[in-house]
Design a protein around this motif. Sequence first.
Motif, PDB file in Angstrom:
ATOM      1  N   ARG A 121       0.838  -1.216   0.000  1.00  0.00           N
ATOM      2  CA  ARG A 121       0.000   0.000   0.000  1.00  0.00           C
ATOM      3  C   ARG A 121       0.866   1.256   0.000  1.00  0.00           C
ATOM      4  O   ARG A 121       0.538   2.254  -0.647  1.00  0.00           O
ATOM      5  CB  ARG A 121      -0.950  -0.021   1.202  1.00  0.00           C
ATOM      6  N   GLU A 122       1.985   1.214   0.714  1.00  0.00           N
ATOM      7  CA  GLU A 122       2.905   2.352   0.736  1.00  0.00           C
ATOM      8  C   GLU A 122       3.488   2.598  -0.653  1.00  0.00           C
ATOM      9  O   GLU A 122       3.651   3.749  -1.078  1.00  0.00           O
ATOM     10  CB  GLU A 122       4.025   2.091   1.744  1.00  0.00           C
ATOM     11  N   GLU A 123       3.797   1.527  -1.361  1.00  0.00           N
ATOM     12  CA  GLU A 123       4.386   1.668  -2.694  1.00  0.00           C
ATOM     13  C   GLU A 123       3.364   2.214  -3.695  1.00  0.00           C
ATOM     14  O   GLU A 123       3.687   3.023  -4.558  1.00  0.00           O
ATOM     15  CB  GLU A 123       4.944   0.320  -3.163  1.00  0.00           C
ATOM     16  N   ILE A 124       2.108   1.755  -3.579  1.00  0.00           N
ATOM     17  CA  ILE A 124       1.039   2.272  -4.431  1.00  0.00           C
ATOM     18  C   ILE A 124       0.851   3.768  -4.177  1.00  0.00           C
ATOM     19  O   ILE A 124       0.682   4.562  -5.112  1.00  0.00           O
ATOM     20  CB  ILE A 124      -0.276   1.507  -4.174  1.00  0.00           C
ATOM     21  N   LEU A 125       0.917   4.160  -2.932  1.00  0.00           N
ATOM     22  CA  LEU A 125       0.778   5.572  -2.577  1.00  0.00           C
ATOM     23  C   LEU A 125       1.938   6.393  -3.125  1.00  0.00           C
ATOM     24  O   LEU A 125       1.744   7.456  -3.725  1.00  0.00           O
ATOM     25  CB  LEU A 125       0.716   5.706  -1.052  1.00  0.00           C
ATOM     26  N   LYS A 126       3.144   5.873  -2.978  1.00  0.00           N
ATOM     27  CA  LYS A 126       4.337   6.591  -3.426  1.00  0.00           C
ATOM     28  C   LYS A 126       4.383   6.719  -4.945  1.00  0.00           C
ATOM     29  O   LYS A 126       4.645   7.804  -5.488  1.00  0.00           O
ATOM     30  CB  LYS A 126       5.581   5.861  -2.929  1.00  0.00           C
TER      31      LYS A 126
END
Length: 316
Positions: A121-126
């Motif tokens: 989820r952090e990577e999708i956000l970034k």
Amino acid sequence: MVVVVGMLLFGTAYAAKVTIRLASAFDPKHILCQAGEKFKELVEQYSNGEIEVQTFFGGVMGSEEEIVEAVSVGALEMNTGGGNIIQIFAPRYYFFDSPFVMKDWNHFLRVWNGPLGEKAREEILKNGNTMILGVVYRGVRHFTSNKPIRTPEDLKGIKLRLPQLPTWIKVWQALGAHTVPVPLTELFTALQTGVADASEGDPPQILSFHLYEVQKYLSLTGHLVQTGYLSINKTFFDKLSKEHQEAILRAGKEATEWAAQQIVEREQEIIKELENKGMEIIVPDVEAFRTKAKPVVEELFKTQWTVTTWEEVLSY
């Protein structure tokens, strides 16, 4: 003075109004769109009508990939769609949405709600400027065709429609199928015209796209725990008031949990409905499919999903 104050108050109230455009490439009857409708109902209720959700389902805003990109750049505010969002913005974590990896829905949840899911989820956000509000269970994916598919050998020479996802294509080619990348919005037409003569998908997709009209057999391969995601543009979300953000987060969580439970309770009913509509149900040699897929799945963890190992995923 009274007039000025009244105008200011009116202006403040008007400014508080928020419009969200929520799109999907899926048919309006699909569970992902039902989740979108539930979100609309709940967020409008929780915001006392200050948030209005306009829905654009059935691919009117483009393909899955186009909608994911539109939300990323802010051309749309929200998406209710499949796992393309992971493939596009967090490909190292695409094992969450790939064949023969997850054991079942509960296993998926354990991994998704753990450190690996948090990092995805952090990577999708970034990379995508997109925040996941919730995940929807869509059922396990099965195989549809116009000839019975019981073993991997039956796949030889078959034209299998797939979304344009390299890892899926690699797995099914290793199993012996001739893959034909076709966007979801063109799925029915591809099968109807013979561009493809087989497909694979979750029961809600098979039903909502009326595939029983162009496919005779449903082989219960259960090869992928299929999920969907309700997501929102992060820049848009950050500009909202705290109250509106809380309403969106609450509505997103409740809507996706509600939708997931619908499929948990109805998955077998949908398969029975497909049978009633004329599809012949085939119980294939599932273990033979998994055994043949194992080498290519292990290779993908070594070459593409390098953030973890299949052994670690299976340990949850």
